[in-house]
Design a protein around this motif. Structure first.
Motif, PDB file in Angstrom:
ATOM      1  N   ASP A   5       4.219   5.691   1.707  1.00  0.00           N
ATOM      2  CA  ASP A   5       5.126   4.567   1.429  1.00  0.00           C
ATOM      3  C   ASP A   5       4.323   3.395   0.875  1.00  0.00           C
ATOM      4  N   PHE A   6       4.567   3.078  -0.386  1.00  0.00           N
ATOM      5  CA  PHE A   6       3.864   1.967  -1.024  1.00  0.00           C
ATOM      6  C   PHE A   6       4.595   0.653  -0.743  1.00  0.00           C
ATOM      7  N   LYS A   7       3.793  -0.406  -0.611  1.00  0.00           N
ATOM      8  CA  LYS A   7       4.371  -1.753  -0.486  1.00  0.00           C
ATOM      9  C   LYS A   7       4.001  -2.519  -1.761  1.00  0.00           C
ATOM     10  N   ASP A   8       2.971  -3.352  -1.659  1.00  0.00           N
ATOM     11  CA  ASP A   8       2.527  -4.107  -2.827  1.00  0.00           C
ATOM     12  C   ASP A   8       1.184  -3.611  -3.349  1.00  0.00           C
ATOM     13  N   GLN A  29       7.376   6.971  -1.721  1.00  0.00           N
ATOM     14  CA  GLN A  29       8.441   5.995  -1.546  1.00  0.00           C
ATOM     15  C   GLN A  29       7.929   4.594  -1.854  1.00  0.00           C
ATOM     16  N   GLY A  30       8.862   3.693  -2.125  1.00  0.00           N
ATOM     17  CA  GLY A  30       8.502   2.295  -2.356  1.00  0.00           C
ATOM     18  C   GLY A  30       8.142   1.962  -3.788  1.00  0.00           C
ATOM     19  N   LEU A  31       8.203   2.939  -4.678  1.00  0.00           N
ATOM     20  CA  LEU A  31       7.900   2.688  -6.090  1.00  0.00           C
ATOM     21  C   LEU A  31       9.133   2.996  -6.944  1.00  0.00           C
ATOM     22  N   ASN A  32       9.313   2.226  -7.964  1.00  0.00           N
ATOM     23  CA  ASN A  32      10.442   2.449  -8.875  1.00  0.00           C
ATOM     24  C   ASN A  32       9.982   3.381  -9.998  1.00  0.00           C
ATOM     25  N   LEU A  33       9.847   4.667  -9.645  1.00  0.00           N
ATOM     26  CA  LEU A  33       9.316   5.638 -10.610  1.00  0.00           C
ATOM     27  C   LEU A  33      10.443   6.257 -11.444  1.00  0.00           C
ATOM     28  N   PRO A  34      10.094   6.767 -12.634  1.00  0.00           N
ATOM     29  CA  PRO A  34      11.100   7.436 -13.476  1.00  0.00           C
ATOM     30  C   PRO A  34      11.656   8.675 -12.795  1.00  0.00           C
ATOM     31  N   LYS A  58      14.721  10.954  -6.802  1.00  0.00           N
ATOM     32  CA  LYS A  58      16.130  10.909  -6.432  1.00  0.00           C
ATOM     33  C   LYS A  58      16.287   9.938  -5.268  1.00  0.00           C
ATOM     34  N   ASP A  59      17.244   9.030  -5.405  1.00  0.00           N
ATOM     35  CA  ASP A  59      17.524   8.035  -4.359  1.00  0.00           C
ATOM     36  C   ASP A  59      16.275   7.254  -3.968  1.00  0.00           C
ATOM     37  N   GLY A  60      15.450   6.933  -4.967  1.00  0.00           N
ATOM     38  CA  GLY A  60      14.275   6.090  -4.727  1.00  0.00           C
ATOM     39  C   GLY A  60      13.044   6.812  -4.213  1.00  0.00           C
ATOM     40  N   ALA A  61      13.127   8.125  -3.950  1.00  0.00           N
ATOM     41  CA  ALA A  61      11.980   8.893  -3.444  1.00  0.00           C
ATOM     42  C   ALA A  61      11.573   9.938  -4.477  1.00  0.00           C
ATOM     43  N   THR A  62      10.264  10.044  -4.702  1.00  0.00           N
ATOM     44  CA  THR A  62       9.730  11.004  -5.672  1.00  0.00           C
ATOM     45  C   THR A  62       9.017  12.131  -4.940  1.00  0.00           C
ATOM     46  N   ASP A  63       9.457  13.386  -5.184  1.00  0.00           N
ATOM     47  CA  ASP A  63       8.850  14.553  -4.540  1.00  0.00           C
ATOM     48  C   ASP A  63       8.048  15.355  -5.558  1.00  0.00           C
ATOM     49  N   VAL A  64       6.857  15.803  -5.127  1.00  0.00           N
ATOM     50  CA  VAL A  64       6.019  16.634  -5.970  1.00  0.00           C
ATOM     51  C   VAL A  64       5.309  17.666  -5.086  1.00  0.00           C
ATOM     52  N   SER A  93       2.243   5.496 -25.091  1.00  0.00           N
ATOM     53  CA  SER A  93       1.060   5.333 -24.247  1.00  0.00           C
ATOM     54  C   SER A  93       1.228   6.065 -22.915  1.00  0.00           C
ATOM     55  N   GLY A  94       0.093   6.216 -22.198  1.00  0.00           N
ATOM     56  CA  GLY A  94       0.079   6.797 -20.856  1.00  0.00           C
ATOM     57  C   GLY A  94      -1.016   6.132 -20.048  1.00  0.00           C
ATOM     58  N   GLN A  95      -0.741   5.818 -18.775  1.00  0.00           N
ATOM     59  CA  GLN A  95      -1.755   5.137 -17.968  1.00  0.00           C
ATOM     60  C   GLN A  95      -1.565   5.455 -16.481  1.00  0.00           C
ATOM     61  N   THR A  96      -2.707   5.458 -15.768  1.00  0.00           N
ATOM     62  CA  THR A  96      -2.694   5.694 -14.329  1.00  0.00           C
ATOM     63  C   THR A  96      -2.320   4.390 -13.622  1.00  0.00           C
ATOM     64  N   GLU A  97      -1.292   4.456 -12.777  1.00  0.00           N
ATOM     65  CA  GLU A  97      -0.802   3.241 -12.113  1.00  0.00           C
ATOM     66  C   GLU A  97      -1.127   3.215 -10.613  1.00  0.00           C
ATOM     67  N   TYR A  98      -1.113   4.400  -9.973  1.00  0.00           N
ATOM     68  CA  TYR A  98      -1.313   4.440  -8.514  1.00  0.00           C
ATOM     69  C   TYR A  98      -2.197   5.638  -8.147  1.00  0.00           C
ATOM     70  N   LYS A  99      -2.911   5.476  -6.985  1.00  0.00           N
ATOM     71  CA  LYS A  99      -3.770   6.559  -6.480  1.00  0.00           C
ATOM     72  C   LYS A  99      -3.467   6.788  -5.007  1.00  0.00           C
ATOM     73  N   ILE A 100      -3.463   8.083  -4.652  1.00  0.00           N
ATOM     74  CA  ILE A 100      -3.202   8.461  -3.263  1.00  0.00           C
ATOM     75  C   ILE A 100      -4.349   9.363  -2.787  1.00  0.00           C
ATOM     76  N   CYS A 101      -4.869   9.095  -1.594  1.00  0.00           N
ATOM     77  CA  CYS A 101      -5.898   9.944  -0.997  1.00  0.00           C
ATOM     78  C   CYS A 101      -5.288  10.687   0.198  1.00  0.00           C
ATOM     79  N   MET A 102      -5.484  12.027   0.200  1.00  0.00           N
ATOM     80  CA  MET A 102      -4.921  12.853   1.272  1.00  0.00           C
ATOM     81  C   MET A 102      -6.054  13.646   1.930  1.00  0.00           C
TER      82      MET A 102
END
Length: 246
Positions: A5-8, A29-34, A58-64, A93-102
């Motif tokens: 869940d992303f905030k700012d 969650q928390g991001l306005n993704l396409p 879908k409904d504000g949540a992105t699943d991958v 254009s294309g650009q990296t906006e966010y990073k997640i570490c798991m």
């Protein structure tokens, strides 16, 4: 399912994965993704080559789906990390906006381990996104066609009404013109009749004039003849009178 869940911020770390898991889904969650967004997965934070996956929103949540090969990862003997990079693109254009570490907790490989193929999962994900995009495009196209048809029908209806009004006006004008032509025709017929009558009267008058002239000439001849006869009778009377006197 692993939920982040992303905030700012533009970087997040989320736990919950074990080595040899499969069918794991990362929910963002928390991001306005396409509706469809490209996400790159890698076992290292820099260098090497990342695997591409498609997440759909879908409904504000992105699943991958997390790549199965990265959850197997037989190389390390201990815990390791999987990195996900959210990659936003447009027409230019294309650009990296966010990073997640798991972080992934290492464990022994299960006996007779079997899992779905990554390629199949990826193809299914791509197919689902493409189908959804096709349906959206078809719906948009149909909506546009309906809108254009409605607009065309409205214009056609307006044109039909205008044409009908013009036809009514034209028919009314034709009626007036027909009445005018009938009136002219009647006037022309009357004039022709009067002309014929005048001509006939003229011919009759001429005939009467000739008859009168002939009658006058005859009468004059008769008067003259009578006068001559009277004159002759007068001369005879005078002669007789002279003879008696002698």
């Amino acid at each position: 399912m692993i939920i982040v869940d992303f905030k700012d911020e533009n970087y997040k770390s989320v736990t919950g994965l074990w080595q040899w898991d499969y069918g794991q889904v990362l929910r963002i969650q928390g991001l306005n993704l396409p509706k469809a967004v490209e996400i790159h997965f890698s076992l290292q934070e820099s260098g090497g080559e990342a695997k591409k996956r498609v997440g759909f929103t879908k409904d504000g949540a992105t699943d991958v789906v997390i790549p199965e090969s990265m959850l197997e990862n037989e190389e390390p003997l201990g815990n390791y990390d999987i990195f996900a990079f959210i990659y936003l693109t447009d027409d230019t254009s294309g650009q990296t906006e966010y990073k997640i570490c798991m972080p992934v907790k290492a464990r022994p490989k299960p006996e007779a381990f079997d899992k779905p193929e990554d390629g199949e999962i990826f193809r299914e994900a791509i197919k689902a996104v493409n189908n959804a995009a096709d349906r959206a495009e078809t719906a948009e196209k149909q909506a546009g066609e309906y809108a254009e048809q409605t607009k065309a029908d409205a214009i056609k209806t307006g044109e039909d009404r205008t044409a009908i009004a013009e036809m009514v006006e034209s028919v009314s004008g034709i009626g007036e013109q027909v009445e005018t032509v009938k009136e002219y025709k009647e006037q022309a017929q009357t004039a022709a009749t009067n002309a014929l009558l005048s001509e006939q009267k003229s011919e009759r008058a001429k005939e009467l004039t000739l008859q009168a002239q002939a009658g006058a000439e005859t009468m004059a001849d008769e008067v003259e003849q009578h006068a001559l006869e009277v004159a002759g009778d007068k001369s005879e009377v005078e002669r007789l009178a002279t003879g008696v006197v002698s």
